[in-house]
Design an enzyme around this catalytic site. Structure first.
Site, short mmCIF file in Angstrom:
data_model
loop_
_atom_site.label_atom_id
_atom_site.label_comp_id
_atom_site.label_asym_id
_atom_site.label_seq_id
_atom_site.Cartn_x
_atom_site.Cartn_y
_atom_site.Cartn_z
N GLY A 173 -59.87 -24.58 -56.27
CA GLY A 173 -60.63 -23.68 -55.40
C GLY A 173 -59.71 -22.66 -54.77
O GLY A 173 -58.67 -23.00 -54.20
N GLY A 174 -60.07 -21.40 -54.92
CA GLY A 174 -59.21 -20.32 -54.42
C GLY A 174 -59.87 -19.50 -53.33
O GLY A 174 -59.68 -18.30 -53.25
N GLY A 175 -60.64 -20.17 -52.48
CA GLY A 175 -61.17 -19.48 -51.30
C GLY A 175 -60.13 -19.50 -50.20
O GLY A 175 -58.95 -19.78 -50.45
N LEU A 176 -60.55 -19.22 -49.00
CA LEU A 176 -59.63 -19.11 -47.88
C LEU A 176 -58.79 -20.38 -47.72
O LEU A 176 -57.57 -20.33 -47.53
CB LEU A 176 -60.43 -18.84 -46.60
CG LEU A 176 -59.71 -18.08 -45.50
CD1 LEU A 176 -59.21 -16.75 -46.02
CD2 LEU A 176 -60.66 -17.88 -44.34
N GLY B 118 -58.21 -22.96 -49.94
CA GLY B 118 -57.34 -23.24 -51.09
C GLY B 118 -56.12 -22.34 -51.11
O GLY B 118 -55.00 -22.77 -51.40
N SER C 243 -75.50 -10.88 -40.62
CA SER C 243 -74.54 -11.55 -39.74
C SER C 243 -75.03 -11.80 -38.32
O SER C 243 -75.77 -11.01 -37.75
CB SER C 243 -73.27 -10.73 -39.68
OG SER C 243 -72.38 -11.28 -38.75
N ARG D 2 -76.92 -21.35 -34.03
CA ARG D 2 -77.79 -21.10 -35.18
C ARG D 2 -78.92 -22.10 -35.33
O ARG D 2 -80.03 -21.73 -35.70
CB ARG D 2 -76.92 -21.09 -36.44
CG ARG D 2 -76.02 -19.89 -36.44
CD ARG D 2 -75.02 -19.90 -37.56
NE ARG D 2 -74.23 -18.67 -37.51
CZ ARG D 2 -73.20 -18.43 -38.30
NH1 ARG D 2 -72.83 -19.33 -39.20
NH2 ARG D 2 -72.55 -17.31 -38.20
N HIS E 99 -77.47 -22.07 -45.26
CA HIS E 99 -76.28 -21.23 -45.14
C HIS E 99 -74.97 -21.99 -45.32
O HIS E 99 -74.05 -21.50 -45.97
CB HIS E 99 -76.31 -20.56 -43.76
CG HIS E 99 -75.13 -19.69 -43.48
ND1 HIS E 99 -74.77 -18.64 -44.30
CD2 HIS E 99 -74.21 -19.71 -42.47
CE1 HIS E 99 -73.69 -18.04 -43.79
NE2 HIS E 99 -73.33 -18.68 -42.70
N GLU F 257 -64.90 -25.74 -46.61
CA GLU F 257 -66.29 -26.16 -46.42
C GLU F 257 -66.59 -27.46 -47.15
O GLU F 257 -67.51 -28.19 -46.80
CB GLU F 257 -67.27 -25.06 -46.88
CG GLU F 257 -68.71 -25.34 -46.45
CD GLU F 257 -69.72 -24.31 -46.94
OE1 GLU F 257 -69.32 -23.18 -47.29
OE2 GLU F 257 -70.92 -24.63 -46.94
#
Lengths: 206, 250, 585
Positions: free
Chosen positions: C10-13, C15, C250, C285, C352, C376
């Protein structure tokens, strides 16, 4: 490492203005004398002939032939780097981009024929260039159209070249000034083309 | 069913990178606000051509569907665009989809854009920080410069500008507008500008900014409205100055 | 000397952050991603990232941030972990700033802050309305630097399928598949970090990217990893409903002064401001989503009788909106056709974010040795409800923990022997066999249609309001869908970029994970944060102040649910209310 590509590109860009652009302007001005008739034109030619032959030859080789060949050959290479796509992306600038390359290819052929025919064979063979010589040549509709298209192509290529030069050298940065310069140069292109058309047609009138 | 409104798609397909392209036509049920990705999803659910022939689902790339990831760039009715943000109501039918052939095709509409990421290495597309550990505070920045950086930093490496640029493609080594302009982003940064000279020299090499032919298609097609030509002109200014420095300062 | 060979999936924030930390410690990373890492879902985060910068004269403190987070999460978050995150947040912001993130700035050039839900102080640092994109790009750039230096090897367009354990049950490798050539390969490592994101796509239409299918999490769950708090699914109150996806609008809209309203008796009714005078439009939320649901579904007051209410920015000067929210307003115009600077937007809640995920300790270790989870896909930090702008924070922060912890594993003796050739070959063969079986499927079901049904079912039963009877039916439905999965027909038999076959494999994992969400929701008979049961409207700390733990039962395919104590020693649980300012700390 020494950014050879960069310097060649920039040199190519300059060559388009000096000497090529200036030489084009000289051609238009000299030939415009034809509107005044044979005498005026031949007098203009005569003025140029006052430059001593040896000096003229040096100018022709180093000031004209070499820069011209460099600009033409490297330009041909640049032309081959592009896949023109104005049909897909029909923006004005993209059309100008494509026309710049199409005119380049035409001018490549045109200039070779023009120089070989008039400078090397005719003038080099001892026949001086004169109004009468050109008049006879333009009597042939093929030559007339060939030269007319060649001149207008060269004028466009030069004027559009000035526009892109302003971008390439970072002179005009924003879209407003770039568009302004582009429009001014297209106006110049139109004026020079009209002058050219006028002196070309004048051969038929006299 | 018979009078349900449909949308007509003509899709250029290709099974493998080396095989011959062919087209297939599809009819997708119309609904308001239908976009091209959503239509391709419908084809996934019912991979049957217009003539009732069973086929395989069309292969394409997409992630966010919000025009921010850059994945779903393809050529739609002749122009490079993000498929997710292309609503069928806004374009003429039949809708023609084709892969962006400036890049190697993998399959159908999916292309290989790795060259763009490689170009980002070439221009040193990062700020050279010592490490992710705590150093003293970051420098204050002029909010106006930061706003320009923010604009350029929207570039999502989608490749629209490369696809539209006549000077990018297999026939040329131009890295294209997007990676070129990215170098300006890092040159603007108060820390990134320490490597400005390196980046400008990289841009002066073969395939760098000198390959730009000023067709200005990039700025027309950029889905993020980045003023690419303005920054290209600025970079031209910068490389010219750098060239003078290279000649006269050493 | 150990090579410190780490696999990050995983290369999101998260990772990417872990990758950077590993490289800085001299480790080598094989970075696997389903897509070019620069296109990971982190870039969809819009509003900002919370950190106590205290530059607005409000005497903001990290403790206040900590308290807001725990309170907002209805006291279900591990407090030691949350405290660590909130204390580190300002340092992370400075790091991002140095890396060149173009944060929005004040006139004097310092980072600007905005309001966000569930917090009274301005604490949200932002880059226009594309904060996630900007943060992700900064880390992507840094990782590119490490790639050039040779410490990172990217495997982009590779799909993770399984982990491989050695004889001692330690995770020492993974199996992955090249999404173009379809070749399946096994890779050895000293430790593995999963940073594979959320499971939103299980719900079909949601705010997540199409890649957020939770398939990797489900795969390791089926291999013995525990899932924590899976019933807590965040419903974002303001999304643009769409048939292909619900596009996020947002929370920053409300943070910058946006108001939510609908017509009642012919007049605009700002119901959040009426119901929750202390926080108004900036309630968390879960609260806002329930209020909108109540107004539309129970009171029938949605716009034109449809499930929609207004999110109104039209009273705010256009120039201000452009500067603070530009990107998303343009998105609204583009996809809807109206200009939010002039007319109120129409929005409705949407799935979400998943607060739950793989259970991890405070160092991000899962229950499987040398397998870590961050971002996440783990369950940490948010408890029963996540505060807006805490997700980018938790993603980045968890990477700063999981990366060094993976290095620790690689240097310890506990990891035992590396995988034998036989183990590697067997794992690879199993994945190959599974894939070939999928390609050969010739049933009558279409996988994408089935996925659509899965999404409808989950959206109906496992979102804002949960009723036990419906959850029982949902579970029954999930079993049926799992059964029908066997009858899928794969039309694409090719072994080149076969997206259909890969999707079929993911779909099975999604169905299994859906059961975890459903069962955990069924078992928790209380209302807490995002988990709301009208039959049990109150929070029950006596019984349920515990982490839900789900383990996979291969015979029933259902999870076994148990409850585990967690650390809530720092802030004593108190009733959570937003109609009055926060009470008794």
């Amino acid at each position: 490492m020494f950014n050879v590509t960069f310097y060649i590109r920039r040199l190519h860009s300059i060559c388009g203005i000096v000497p090529m652009g200036l030489f084009l302007l000289e051609h238009i001005l000299t030939n415009a004398e034809a509107i005044g008739g044979p005498a005026a034109f031949n007098e203009a030619i005569g003025r140029i002939a006052l430059i001593p032959h040896d000096i003229m030859l040096v100018i022709e080789i180093f000031g004209l032939a070499i820069p011209f060949l460099f600009h033409m050959l490297y330009g041909l290479y640049i032309t081959l780097q592009a896949k023109n796509n104005p049909a897909q992306y029909g923006y004005v600038r993209n059309w100008q981009f494509a026309l710049q390359r199409w005119t380049a290819i035409f001018l490549f052929v045109f200039l070779i024929i023009h120089v070989v025919d008039l400078r090397i064979f005719t003038k080099g063979g001892g026949t001086p260039i004169s109004y009468e010589l050109l008049d006879q040549m333009f009597n042939n509709a093929g030559w007339f159209i060939f030269y007319l298209v060649g001149m207008i192509a060269a004028i466009f290529h030069f004027c559009n070249g000035v526009t892109t030069l302003c971008m390439t050298w970072g002179i005009a940065k924003g879209p407003r000034i770039q568009t302004f310069i582009s429009r001014v140069m297209m106006l110049v292109c139109l004026l020079l083309s009209l002058v050219t058309i006028a002196f070309m047609i004048s051969y038929k009138m006299h | 069913m018979a009078d349900q409104k449909t949308v007509h798609f003509i899709i250029e397909r290709q099974d493998t990178p080396d095989s011959k392209p062919y087209t297939e036509e599809f009819l997708v049920p119309y609904r308001p606000a239908l976009n091209v990705v959503a239509a391709l999803m419908e084809i996934q659910k019912k991979p049957v051509t217009k003539d009732g022939k069973k086929t395989t689902p069309v292969v394409w790339e997409c992630n966010c569907l919000e025009k921010v990831c850059g994945a779903c760039m393809m050529v739609i009715n002749g122009k490079a665009r993000q498929a997710c943000a292309t609503l069928v109501d806004q374009i003429s039918q039949p809708i023609r989809l084709a892969p962006a052939r400036t890049f190697p095709v993998i399959r159908d509409l999916q292309i290989d854009r790795s060259v763009m990421f490689e170009s980002l290495k070439r221009i040193q597309g990062w700020v050279e920080v010592d490490g992710s550990w705590e150093v003293n505070t970051a420098p204050i920045q002029d909010p106006n410069v930061a706003a320009t950086a923010y604009e350029i930093s929207h570039c999502m490496t989608c490749g629209c500008c490369l696809e539209a640029c006549p000077n990018v493609g297999p026939q040329s080594d131009f890295i294209g507008p997007a990676p070129t302009v990215q170098s300006y982003l890092f040159n603007l940064n108060p820390l990134g500008k320490f490597d400005k000279e390196k980046r400008l020299n990289a841009l002066m090499e073969k395939g760098g900014i000198t390959s730009c032919g000023n067709s200005q298609n990039c700025v027309e097609v950029c889905p993020k409205d980045i003023k690419l030509t303005t920054y290209l002109a600025q970079l031209n200014r910068d490389v010219n100055k750098q060239a003078l420095k290279n000649i006269f300062n050493k | 000397m150990s090579k410190k060979n780490i696999i990050v999936v995983g290369g999101g924030l998260s990772g990417l952050m872990a990758t950077i930390k590993i490289c800085e410690a001299g480790g080598e990373v094989k970075l696997f991603s389903y897509c070019p890492v620069k296109r990971s879902h982190s870039l969809c985060a819009q509003g900002g990232i919370n950190a106590c910068m205290n530059t607005k004269g409000q005497n903001d403190t990290t403790w206040e941030h900590f308290d807001d987070t725990v309170y907002g999460g209805d006291f279900l978050a591990d407090q030691t972990a949350v405290k660590g995150m909130c204390e580190t947040a300002p340092k992370l912001i400075k790091m991002f700033d140095r890396m060149g993130v173009p944060f929005t700035r004040t006139a004097e050039g310092v980072l600007d802050l905005r309001n966000f839900g569930g917090q009274k102080n301005k604490r949200t640092v932002f880059a226009g309305s594309t904060t996630g994109q900007q943060l992700l790009y900064a880390l992507d750039e840094q990782v590119r630097k490490w790639e050039v230096k040779g410490l990172v090897k990217k495997y982009e367009f590779w799909e993770f399928t399984n982990i491989i354990k050695n004889d001692k049950g330690v995770c020492r490798g993974i199996v992955a598949q090249n999404m173009n050539s379809m070749e399946i390969e096994a890779f050895r490592a000293d430790a593995v970090i999963l940073a594979t994101g959320g499971p939103g796509v299980i719900f079909g239409r949601c705010t997540a990217s199409t890649i957020c299918n939770g398939s990797a999490v489900s795969a390791v769950y089926q291999q013995g990893a525990e899932i924590g708090n899976s019933e807590f699914i965040q419903i974002h109150p303001t999304a643009i409903p769409g048939s292909d996806k619900n596009r996020l609008m947002s929370e920053a809209c409300r943070g910058e002064g946006g108001r939510v309203w609908t017509y009642r008796d012919g007049k605009p009714w700002y119901f959040l401001e009426t119901m929750y005078p202390a926080y108004g439009n900036l309630v968390p939320r879960d609260i806002a989503a329930r209020a909108i649901y109540d107004v539309c579904v129970n009171q029938g007051l949605g716009i034109n009788g449809e499930n929609r209410v207004y999110l109104d920015l039209s009273h705010i000067p256009a120039e201000y909106l452009e500067r603070k929210l530009g990107g998303i307003l343009e998105m609204y115009s583009e996809f809807v056709g109206d200009d939010p600077r002039k007319v109120p937007m129409q929005i409705y809640p949407s799935v979400h974010y998943s607060m739950g995920g793989i259970w991890v300790d405070t160092k991000h270790n899962t229950n499987i040795p040398a397998l870590l989870a961050s971002g996440e896909c783990d369950y940490q930090y948010h408890g029963a409800n996540r505060l807006g702008a805490n997700s980018l924070l938790s993603a980045a922060y968890s990477g700063t923990i999981s990366g060094p912890e993976a290095i620790r594993w690689s240097e310890s003796d506990e990891i035992g022997e590396e995988l034998t050739d036989a183990q590697v070959a067997a794992a690879k063969q199993a994945a190959v066999d599974e894939f070939e079986k999928i390609i050969d499927m010739n049933g009558t079901e279409n996988a994408h249609e089935l996925h659509h049904e899965l999404g409808d079912l989950m959206n109906k039963s496992c979102t804002i309001v949960r009723v036990n009877k419906e959850l029982d039916e949902c579970m029954k439905g999930l079993h049926e869908i799992l059964e029908r999965w066997n009858n899928i027909g794969v039309s694409d038999k090719s072994h080149w970029a076969n997206q259909e076959a890969m999707f079929v494999r993911q779909l099975r994992n999604m169905i299994i994970y859906a059961m975890v969400i459903c069962k955990a929701a069924r078992m928790r008979d209380e209302s807490r944060g995002a988990h709301f049961k009208p039959e049990f409207p109150d929070r029950n700390d006596e019984k349920f102040l515990k982490t839900t733990i789900a383990t996979y039962n291969p015979t029933s395919n259902e999870p076994e649910i148990s409850y585990r104590d967690f650390d809530h020693s720092l802030i004593k649980p108190r009733p959570r209310r937003y109609d009055v300012a926060k009470g008794g700390k």
